[in-house]
Design an enzyme around this catalytic site. Structure first.
Site, short mmCIF file in Angstrom:
data_model
loop_
_atom_site.label_atom_id
_atom_site.label_comp_id
_atom_site.label_asym_id
_atom_site.label_seq_id
_atom_site.Cartn_x
_atom_site.Cartn_y
_atom_site.Cartn_z
N GLY A 185 -1.96 -0.51 13.81
CA GLY A 185 -2.48 -0.84 12.49
C GLY A 185 -1.66 -1.92 11.82
O GLY A 185 -0.53 -2.20 12.22
N ASP A 218 -1.08 5.46 -5.67
CA ASP A 218 -1.95 4.65 -4.81
C ASP A 218 -2.81 5.56 -3.95
O ASP A 218 -3.00 5.31 -2.76
CB ASP A 218 -1.07 3.72 -3.95
CG ASP A 218 -1.85 2.55 -3.38
OD1 ASP A 218 -3.01 2.34 -3.79
OD2 ASP A 218 -1.30 1.85 -2.50
N GLY A 226 -0.23 -2.92 8.13
CA GLY A 226 -0.03 -2.44 6.77
C GLY A 226 0.29 -3.62 5.88
O GLY A 226 0.39 -4.76 6.34
N GLU A 227 0.45 -3.31 4.60
CA GLU A 227 0.74 -4.35 3.63
C GLU A 227 2.07 -5.03 3.95
O GLU A 227 2.26 -6.22 3.75
CB GLU A 227 0.81 -3.70 2.25
CG GLU A 227 0.66 -4.67 1.12
CD GLU A 227 0.89 -3.98 -0.21
OE1 GLU A 227 1.32 -4.66 -1.13
OE2 GLU A 227 0.66 -2.75 -0.31
N PHE A 228 3.03 -4.24 4.47
CA PHE A 228 4.38 -4.76 4.67
C PHE A 228 4.75 -5.05 6.12
O PHE A 228 5.81 -5.58 6.38
CB PHE A 228 5.40 -3.77 4.11
CG PHE A 228 5.26 -3.54 2.64
CD1 PHE A 228 5.41 -4.58 1.75
CD2 PHE A 228 5.00 -2.27 2.15
CE1 PHE A 228 5.30 -4.36 0.39
CE2 PHE A 228 4.89 -2.05 0.79
CZ PHE A 228 5.03 -3.10 -0.09
N GLY A 229 3.91 -4.65 7.05
CA GLY A 229 4.30 -4.89 8.44
C GLY A 229 3.41 -4.11 9.38
O GLY A 229 2.50 -3.40 8.95
N ASP A 230 3.68 -4.24 10.66
CA ASP A 230 2.82 -3.60 11.66
C ASP A 230 3.14 -2.11 11.80
O ASP A 230 4.28 -1.70 11.60
CB ASP A 230 3.03 -4.27 13.01
CG ASP A 230 2.53 -5.71 12.99
OD1 ASP A 230 1.74 -6.03 12.08
OD2 ASP A 230 2.95 -6.48 13.86
N VAL A 231 2.11 -1.37 12.17
CA VAL A 231 2.31 0.04 12.49
C VAL A 231 2.09 0.16 14.00
O VAL A 231 1.11 -0.33 14.53
CB VAL A 231 1.33 0.95 11.74
CG1 VAL A 231 1.60 2.41 12.05
CG2 VAL A 231 1.42 0.71 10.23
N LYS A 275 6.59 2.31 11.67
CA LYS A 275 6.38 1.12 10.83
C LYS A 275 7.57 0.22 11.04
O LYS A 275 8.72 0.65 10.87
CB LYS A 275 6.31 1.52 9.37
CG LYS A 275 4.95 1.93 8.94
CD LYS A 275 4.88 2.01 7.44
CE LYS A 275 3.58 2.63 7.01
NZ LYS A 275 3.48 2.74 5.58
P1 AMP Z 1 -0.18 1.56 6.17
O1 AMP Z 1 0.81 0.47 6.31
O2 AMP Z 1 0.50 2.89 5.98
O3 AMP Z 1 -1.24 1.29 5.16
O4 AMP Z 1 -0.90 1.69 7.59
C1 AMP Z 1 -1.82 0.74 8.09
C2 AMP Z 1 -2.69 1.36 9.16
O5 AMP Z 1 -1.91 1.81 10.25
C3 AMP Z 1 -3.45 2.61 8.68
O6 AMP Z 1 -4.65 2.31 8.06
C4 AMP Z 1 -3.65 3.37 9.99
O7 AMP Z 1 -4.77 2.87 10.68
C5 AMP Z 1 -2.40 3.05 10.78
N1 AMP Z 1 -1.36 4.09 10.57
C6 AMP Z 1 -0.42 4.14 9.60
N2 AMP Z 1 0.35 5.23 9.72
C7 AMP Z 1 -0.11 5.92 10.79
C8 AMP Z 1 0.22 7.16 11.41
N3 AMP Z 1 1.22 7.92 10.94
N4 AMP Z 1 -0.48 7.56 12.49
C9 AMP Z 1 -1.51 6.79 12.95
N5 AMP Z 1 -1.89 5.63 12.39
C10 AMP Z 1 -1.22 5.19 11.33
#
Ligand code: AMP
Length: 450
Positions: free
Chosen positions: A202, A314, A204-209, A222
């Site tokens: 995924g 949020d 995110g706003e601040f970096g890759d997940v 993260k």
């Molecule tokens: P975030 O930076 O938390 O908004 O995460 C961005 C995207 O990464 C989310 O919309 C999910 O698709 C994926 N993601 C974040 N955290 C998790 C997690 N704990 N388990 C699985 N996918 C995640």
């Protein structure tokens, strides 16, 4: 064996500092890094009865484990506690007094805006080294280049490499604590050697997940490599150390690596974000009981935050994740603050934020309740974007005048009533999460006889 200083009550979480093989059959063997939960205090304060992750119970030695605690909320954690921002050359010299060879700080350059200056005490005087920033790289001697200040400081901590001395002791900004020290003190530092990063899941706003494996378990990681945003991650992780609930995405630990940045390791939520889940499955797959279960899961988490005086700020379906066994859990604590410290606004998701929070920056549990109402609407409309067909600029003026979204198609009337209560313009008239939980449990009984 030394005596443990205080007795840890049942339920206390510990992290193993060393391997323990055990000698007697009642012992619980563990490996360094395992998380154990205290079940009982034994007669001897050096030993506890504990259980491990797979619920195996046994006796453990107290001095082999470290108690895990929440990061102190009063401390300002910093990844760069030696970065003093815009201070002058004279102020830097004052801060580095009395001179102690190797005492250092970094400031923004006054003569060359955009560059930095490394100030180091050396044999009774302070040397100021210009750090040139060009092409997204930092360098002092134009021989060694770094992606960020943390990497640069790490390099010169190991070796003087042309400076008058190697960097020995950081001059900390008053009131800050080095994040790396506080995470280890509280038992939340993990070892990079135990983490395998597998693939990106995924953005995110601040970096890759990323999907990772930590000691044999699937985890979400993260990753963040840049100075400025890393600080926001530190804030998110330190909030997460203070929270534990079955409907909150659980923090497993943090890795602070000077070279590659910061990693936040959390439980892996196999079905991804709730909004994507709702959109991709839709009405034909997800029945009403399943939708109501998501509402209840989130409400339980929010009731826990309410009881502990935390404001999420949020809450939205994009920030709720779904586990492999279909449990919804609230995530994204980047903006979460203890209620007393909530003030600033920044970039706000207008359609989810209550009118008083948008207008007067008044964030409270009751503004979370407003967002929860929007989230209920998202759930029952299978992930639609709220206020469809209303241009964004018109949303706030209309809402301020009392406009409320219509019931999503097929949404049970009592659930729509709950949404409308969450959208009361007067925050004091909105229900608490405790009340919302009661309403929803009642609705569940009436609709599904469970
Ligand atoms: P975030 O930076 O938390 O908004 O995460 C961005 C995207 O990464 C989310 O919309 C999910 O698709 C994926 N993601 C974040 N955290 C998790 C997690 N704990 N388990 C699985 N996918 C995640």
């Amino acid at each position: 064996m030394s005596t443990s200083p205080t007795v840890w009550p049942p339920g206390t979480e510990c992290i193993a500092k060393y391997n323990f093989q055990g000698t007697a059959s009642q012992d619980l063997p563990f490996s360094k890094g395992d998380v154990l939960t205290i079940i009982e205090v034994t007669k001897d304060p050096n030993w506890y009865k504990a259980k491990n992750k797979v619920e195996r119970e046994g006796i453990i030695p107290a001095n082999y484990v470290q108690k895990r605690e929440g990061v102190r909320s009063s401390t300002k954690l910093s990844l760069m506690p030696w970065f003093h921002g815009k201070i002058t050359r004279e102020q830097a010299e004052k801060l580095l007094f009395p001179p102690d060879t190797g005492l250092y700080l970094v400031r923004e350059s006054t003569n060359y805006p955009g560059d930095y200056t490394l100030c180091v005490s050396c044999d009774g005087k302070v040397e100021h080294y210009r750090i040139i920033y060009s092409d997204s790289k930092l360098s002092i001697d134009e021989e060694a280049y770094f992606d960020n200040l943390m990497q640069l400081v790490e390099h010169y901590t190991k070796d003087a490499d042309g400076l008058c001395t190697r960097l020995i002791k950081p001059k900390l900004v008053e009131g800050t604590v080095a994040a790396v020290d506080e995470f280890s003190r509280s038992g939340w530092s993990l070892n990079m050697k135990d983490l395998k990063i597998l693939q990106i899941i995924g953005k995110g706003e601040f970096g890759d997940v990323m999907l990772g494996e930590y000691r044999g378990n699937k985890v979400a990681v993260k990753c963040i490599k840049h100075d400025a945003t890393a600080q926001a991650f530190v804030a998110e992780a330190s909030v997460m150390t203070q929270l534990r609930h079955k409907n909150l995405v659980q923090l497993l630990g943090v890795i602070v690596e000077d070279k590659s940045g910061l990693y936040i390791v959390t439980e892996y939520m196999g079905k991804g974000s709730l909004v994507d889940y709702l959109r991709s499955r839709g009405r034909s797959v997800l029945g009403g009981d399943c939708l109501l279960k998501f509402c209840l899961d989130v409400c339980e988490a929010m009731e826990y935050l309410e009881a502990n005086n935390f404001v999420h700020r949020d809450l939205a379906a994009r920030n709720v994740l779904v586990s492999d066994d279909n449990i919804a859990k609230v995530s994204d604590f980047g903006l979460t603050k203890e209620a007393s410290s909530v003030q600033d606004t920044g970039k706000l998701p207008v359609k989810w934020t209550s009118p008083e929070a948008l207008r007067e920056k008044k964030f409270s549990t009751k503004s979370d309740v407003w967002s929860y109402g929007i989230l209920l609407w998202e759930i029952y409309s299978f992930g639609r974007v709220p206020y469809p067909r209303i241009p964004l600029k018109d949303v706030v003026p209309r809402v301020e005048k009392g406009y409320k979204m219509e019931s999503p198609d097929g949404c049970p009337a009592p659930v729509y009533e709950v949404m409308k209560r969450c959208w009361h313009l007067d925050p004091n008239q909105r229900p608490s999460f405790k009340q919302l939980l009661e309403y929803l449990q009642q609705i569940k009984k009436e609709l599904y006889h469970r």
